[in-house]
Design a protein around this motif. Sequence first.
Motif, short mmCIF file in Angstrom:
data_model
loop_
_atom_site.label_atom_id
_atom_site.label_comp_id
_atom_site.label_asym_id
_atom_site.label_seq_id
_atom_site.Cartn_x
_atom_site.Cartn_y
_atom_site.Cartn_z
N UNK A 1 0.79 -1.22 0.00
CA UNK A 1 0.00 0.00 0.00
C UNK A 1 0.82 1.27 0.00
N UNK A 2 2.11 1.15 0.31
CA UNK A 2 2.97 2.34 0.31
C UNK A 2 3.51 2.67 -1.07
N UNK A 3 3.24 1.81 -2.06
CA UNK A 3 3.57 2.10 -3.45
C UNK A 3 2.31 2.69 -4.09
N UNK B 1 3.54 14.51 10.28
CA UNK B 1 3.63 14.54 8.82
C UNK B 1 3.83 13.14 8.23
N UNK B 2 3.17 12.89 7.13
CA UNK B 2 3.47 11.75 6.29
C UNK B 2 4.45 12.20 5.21
N UNK B 3 5.25 11.26 4.72
CA UNK B 3 6.25 11.59 3.70
C UNK B 3 5.86 10.94 2.38
N UNK C 1 10.95 3.74 7.30
CA UNK C 1 9.86 3.27 8.15
C UNK C 1 10.38 2.56 9.39
N UNK C 2 11.32 1.65 9.18
CA UNK C 2 11.80 0.79 10.27
C UNK C 2 12.70 1.52 11.25
N UNK C 3 13.68 2.26 10.74
CA UNK C 3 14.69 2.86 11.60
C UNK C 3 14.38 4.30 12.00
N UNK D 1 5.83 6.53 5.28
CA UNK D 1 6.39 6.84 3.97
C UNK D 1 5.55 6.24 2.85
N UNK D 2 5.34 7.03 1.80
CA UNK D 2 4.66 6.58 0.59
C UNK D 2 5.52 6.96 -0.60
#
Length: 288
Positions: free
Chosen positions: A117-119, A180-182, A200-202, A207-208
């Motif tokens: 979904x992030x793509x 904020x979303x990126x 996302x992980x670190x 993120x999108x």
Amino acid sequence: MSQAPLFHISFYKFVPLPDPDGVIDLLRELVAPLTGSVLVAHEGISGALAATAELLDTFEHAMHHDPRLHGWFSDMPFKRSACTTRPFWKVRVHRKDEIVALGVDGVTGVVPERAAGNHLSPQDFRELINQDDVVLLDNRNHFEYRLGRFKRAIDPGVGNFRDFPAYLREQAPQWKAEGKRVAMYCTGGIRCEKTSAWMQRDLGLDVYQLDGGIVNFLHTLPDAEHDWDGECFVFDNRVALDARLQETDTTAHEVYDESPDEAWRLERAQRLDSVNPKPRRPGKPERS
């Protein structure tokens, strides 16, 4: 007799390759009639090639169906565009530690749990970047941003992709504090693919990424100029494409400035230009 028109294709796939050297041997056979370059690493392949449509069709079919490739690239997409200038003059297949070097230890583009979904498709990306709680981030070098960008996009101001993580580490706390979303984009998607899971992980960011990058956006949306401003830099002799993926008459001399980060790029471009000079626009002085 007129020559058949040339086309350019770009492609990448993050997939674990147990024997990169074996893949290289096979690829050298498949790309022999073409021009361009392909990078091969344990984490996958990335390439840009040019030839007639017939030759490219043959190559793409082999990448999808040749049993010697064990289905590794059976679903790999290819982005194709017409050429006016010949993009490359020879063909090479290189072995690399990474197909795109982020410079963060332990980070690979092979992430099985990556959220689909992030793509985002170009249309979904367009909708996202017009929302107020979104940071629109250009995941390219400064000279690429300077030539063309999405409207409202932030320029990280980096001279090399390896500088990008330091910028992200500095900005992430503020973006998270502000909720904020990126939304992130690059030319063809590979740089975003390498960084998004790590972000996302670190870094804990939401993120999108634009699936297929700028090239896919411009190819998919006939009114891309609504969101895109300027030209898209490409790393070959064509130099730049407009919002309709048509080659422009911009030259490398007009792309790079005289900073140390860009001087070597201009020097390399001048060597290519001496082989296949691209005519300058009237009234545009040559860089001294």
